[in-house]
Enzyme design. Structure first.
Site, PDB file in Angstrom:
ATOM      1  N   HIS A   1     -28.181   5.347 -41.396  1.00 42.03           N
ATOM      2  CA  HIS A   1     -27.025   5.910 -40.684  1.00 42.03           C
ATOM      3  C   HIS A   1     -25.889   6.216 -41.674  1.00 42.03           C
ATOM      4  O   HIS A   1     -25.270   7.273 -41.605  1.00 42.03           O
ATOM      5  CB  HIS A   1     -26.466   4.895 -39.675  1.00 42.03           C
TER       6      HIS A   1
ATOM      7  N   LYS B   1     -31.922   1.064 -23.878  1.00 42.70           N
ATOM      8  CA  LYS B   1     -32.377  -0.310 -24.124  1.00 42.70           C
ATOM      9  C   LYS B   1     -31.185  -1.264 -24.127  1.00 42.70           C
ATOM     10  O   LYS B   1     -30.093  -0.899 -24.546  1.00 42.70           O
ATOM     11  CB  LYS B   1     -33.062  -0.392 -25.494  1.00 42.70           C
TER      12      LYS B   1
ATOM     13  N   ARG C   1     -35.917  11.708 -39.502  1.00 41.00           N
ATOM     14  CA  ARG C   1     -36.716  10.884 -40.419  1.00 41.00           C
ATOM     15  C   ARG C   1     -38.162  11.348 -40.505  1.00 41.00           C
ATOM     16  O   ARG C   1     -38.820  11.163 -41.518  1.00 41.00           O
ATOM     17  CB  ARG C   1     -36.702   9.417 -39.948  1.00 41.00           C
TER      18      ARG C   1
ATOM     19  N   SER D   1     -33.194   0.944 -36.404  1.00 38.48           N
ATOM     20  CA  SER D   1     -32.466  -0.258 -35.988  1.00 38.48           C
ATOM     21  C   SER D   1     -33.424  -1.253 -35.339  1.00 38.48           C
ATOM     22  O   SER D   1     -33.295  -2.465 -35.530  1.00 38.48           O
ATOM     23  CB  SER D   1     -31.348   0.104 -35.000  1.00 38.48           C
TER      24      SER D   1
HETATM   25  O1  PNS Z   1     -29.125   5.980 -31.944  1.00 35.00           O
HETATM   26  P1  PNS Z   1     -29.826   6.601 -30.779  1.00 35.00           P
HETATM   27  O2  PNS Z   1     -30.261   5.540 -29.780  1.00 35.00           O
HETATM   28  O3  PNS Z   1     -30.954   7.485 -31.192  1.00 35.00           O
HETATM   29  O4  PNS Z   1     -28.739   7.531 -30.045  1.00 35.00           O
HETATM   30  C1  PNS Z   1     -29.081   8.280 -28.921  1.00 35.00           C
HETATM   31  C2  PNS Z   1     -27.816   8.942 -28.325  1.00 35.00           C
HETATM   32  C3  PNS Z   1     -26.807   7.880 -27.926  1.00 35.00           C
HETATM   33  C4  PNS Z   1     -27.213   9.868 -29.344  1.00 35.00           C
HETATM   34  C5  PNS Z   1     -28.294   9.754 -27.082  1.00 35.00           C
HETATM   35  O5  PNS Z   1     -29.039   8.937 -26.249  1.00 35.00           O
HETATM   36  C6  PNS Z   1     -27.144  10.365 -26.303  1.00 35.00           C
HETATM   37  O6  PNS Z   1     -26.606  11.370 -26.704  1.00 35.00           O
HETATM   38  N1  PNS Z   1     -26.777   9.716 -25.183  1.00 35.00           N
HETATM   39  C7  PNS Z   1     -25.703  10.173 -24.321  1.00 35.00           C
HETATM   40  C8  PNS Z   1     -26.261  10.708 -23.017  1.00 35.00           C
HETATM   41  C9  PNS Z   1     -26.722  12.142 -23.161  1.00 35.00           C
HETATM   42  O7  PNS Z   1     -25.948  13.028 -23.455  1.00 35.00           O
HETATM   43  N2  PNS Z   1     -28.018  12.342 -22.939  1.00 35.00           N
HETATM   44  C10 PNS Z   1     -28.573  13.681 -22.879  1.00 35.00           C
HETATM   45  C11 PNS Z   1     -29.353  14.059 -24.092  1.00 35.00           C
HETATM   46  S1  PNS Z   1     -30.289  15.432 -23.543  1.00 35.00           S
END
Ligand code: PNS
Length: 159
Positions: free
Chosen positions: A17, A41, A90, A128
């Site tokens: 990150h 989660k 990744r 993570s």
């Molecule tokens: O670190 P992560 O868990 O990969 O992050 C995922 C995250 C938080 C960036 C993603 O789940 C997100 O944007 N969540 C907000 C809700 C949202 O907009 N979802 C629609 C995506 S199509």
């Protein structure tokens, strides 16, 4: 002013990150690091703990803002006039998933681009979840997280 956003769960922040943060902040005037409140989660770390780890690891960076967001990322981007969403890639699985997400986000927030930054090869295996699993068994995670995060993981799993 060109505004980028780097969204994530950051449960916890890893060196992967941090590398994306460094590179994304170099291509905008301000980078918003946005920790999601609503993640699928159950997080190991509270939102305050996740923010503390990000803050601690980014103290020397002057063009960042660390925030939380709730709900759709696209709505938050519109609210804050974000020019681009930065995502780290990744592997192929990330591409497949992030490709679909970026199309949906463009439908929801047409003014906001998504840009993909390829992870450095030495970070391409870090996640993570893997970090948490290794730390939970007492494994050495020195090479994959900042020192402060390592300390927080050790405290978490020893309590
Ligand atoms: O670190 P992560 O868990 O990969 O992050 C995922 C995250 C938080 C960036 C993603 O789940 C997100 O944007 N969540 C907000 C809700 C949202 O907009 N979802 C629609 C995506 S199509």
């Amino acid at each position: 002013m060109r505004i980028g956003i780097y969204p994530g769960s950051f449960d916890p922040l890893t060196l992967g990150h941090l590398d994306i943060i460094e590179r994304a902040r170099n291509i905008c005037d301000k980078l918003i690091i946005a920790a999601a409140l609503n993640i699928s989660k159950k997080p190991l770390f509270s939102i305050e703990e996740r923010l503390e780890m990000i803050r601690h690891s980014c103290t020397s960076m002057n063009n960042i803002e660390i925030v939380t967001f709730n709900g759709l990322l696209a709505d938050f981007c519109k609210e804050r006039n974000v020019n681009f969403i930065a995502k780290g890639i990744r592997n192929r699985m990330d591409i497949d998933y992030e490709y679909a997400v970026s199309i949906m986000n463009r439908k929801l927030a047409p003014e906001t681009e998504t840009i993909f930054l390829l992870s450095r090869s030495e970070h391409s295996f870090i996640s993570s979840s893997m970090v948490k699993e290794v730390a939970s068994y007492g494994g050495d995670i020195t090479s994959v997280v900042p020192q402060f995060v390592k300390q927080k993981l050790i405290e978490k799993f020893s309590s």
